[in-house]
Scaffold this motif. Structure first.
Motif, PDB file in Angstrom:
ATOM      1  N   PRO A  51       1.065  -1.151   0.193  1.00  0.00           N
ATOM      2  CA  PRO A  51       0.042   0.077  -0.068  1.00  0.00           C
ATOM      3  C   PRO A  51       0.869   1.322  -0.056  1.00  0.00           C
ATOM      4  N   PHE A  52       0.245   2.177  -0.397  1.00  0.00           N
ATOM      5  CA  PHE A  52       1.086   3.562  -0.521  1.00  0.00           C
ATOM      6  C   PHE A  52       0.867   4.433   0.596  1.00  0.00           C
ATOM      7  N   ILE A  53       1.986   4.866   1.241  1.00  0.00           N
ATOM      8  CA  ILE A  53       1.702   5.614   2.383  1.00  0.00           C
ATOM      9  C   ILE A  53       1.769   7.075   2.601  1.00  0.00           C
ATOM     10  N   THR A  54       2.404   7.572   1.200  1.00  0.00           N
ATOM     11  CA  THR A  54       2.702   9.050   1.042  1.00  0.00           C
ATOM     12  C   THR A  54       2.564   9.302  -0.553  1.00  0.00           C
ATOM     13  N   ALA A  55       2.183  10.512  -0.590  1.00  0.00           N
ATOM     14  CA  ALA A  55       2.049  10.869  -2.045  1.00  0.00           C
ATOM     15  C   ALA A  55       2.418  12.507  -2.341  1.00  0.00           C
ATOM     16  N   LYS A  56       2.786  12.868  -3.392  1.00  0.00           N
ATOM     17  CA  LYS A  56       3.193  14.257  -3.799  1.00  0.00           C
ATOM     18  C   LYS A  56       2.914  14.609  -4.953  1.00  0.00           C
ATOM     19  N   GLU A  57       3.071  15.982  -5.328  1.00  0.00           N
ATOM     20  CA  GLU A  57       2.963  16.328  -6.845  1.00  0.00           C
ATOM     21  C   GLU A  57       4.179  16.112  -7.483  1.00  0.00           C
ATOM     22  N   GLY A  58       4.207  15.626  -8.603  1.00  0.00           N
ATOM     23  CA  GLY A  58       5.497  15.427  -9.468  1.00  0.00           C
ATOM     24  C   GLY A  58       5.664  16.488 -10.585  1.00  0.00           C
ATOM     25  N   PRO A  59       6.691  16.275 -11.042  1.00  0.00           N
ATOM     26  CA  PRO A  59       6.927  17.307 -12.504  1.00  0.00           C
ATOM     27  C   PRO A  59       5.981  16.819 -13.505  1.00  0.00           C
ATOM     28  N   SER A  60       5.576  17.689 -14.578  1.00  0.00           N
ATOM     29  CA  SER A  60       4.987  17.390 -15.526  1.00  0.00           C
ATOM     30  C   SER A  60       5.903  16.639 -16.617  1.00  0.00           C
TER      31      SER A  60
END
Length: 152
Positions: free
Chosen positions: A2-11
């Motif tokens: 399972p995913f525990i963290t996420a963030k915006e990435g570059p285009s």
């Protein structure tokens, strides 16, 4: 895992659309690109992110494009349902929901919501039957859009 963290990435090269980067407990990364923001963020209702806000208390693991990112679609959907069941939303009529949910686009949102859901505009959300509530949720998700993109 399972995913525990996420963030915006570059285009991606040649695109102006942000990517969403998901991380599991071992630091492995999955990148979602293209598609709709609802899909990239596992956020069918496109709920806004606030570090101490509602979405975090209901499972958000980060933010991208100002929106909450959930570990999976089910968690995002459950957060939307929980939001619609709060006192602030329960007291609203179906017709008044857009002023709270998408105040910058309330007129068009209302038109689409009523057209898709076929609900009585004057009915309070707290008085919707289970089936009517499901029509409301489904209409919101349809308006917000769910188009799969690429996962790497």
């Amino acid at each position: 895992m399972p995913f525990i963290t996420a963030k915006e990435g570059p285009s991606n090269v040649g695109s102006t659309i942000y990517t969403t980067q998901y991380f599991d407990e071992n630091g492995n990364m999955v990148i979602r690109s293209d598609g709709s923001k609802a899909w990239r963020n596992n956020n069918p209702g496109n709920m806004v992110y606030n570090s101490r806000g509602f979405a975090v208390r209901h499972g958000a693991i980060g933010s991208a494009g100002g929106m909450a990112v959930f570990p999976d679609e089910s968690t995002g959907r459950q957060a939307l349902i929980a939001l619609l069941k709060t006192a602030d939303y329960q007291k609203l009529s179906v017709s008044n929901l857009p002023e709270k949910y998408d105040k910058h686009n309330a007129t068009e949102y209302r038109r689409m919501l009523l057209s898709i859901s076929k609900l009585d505009p004057n009915k309070l959300i707290k008085h919707l039957s289970i089936q009517e509530f499901e029509r409301l949720r489904t209409a919101i998700e349809r308006i917000e859009g769910w188009k799969e993109g690429h996962e790497d």
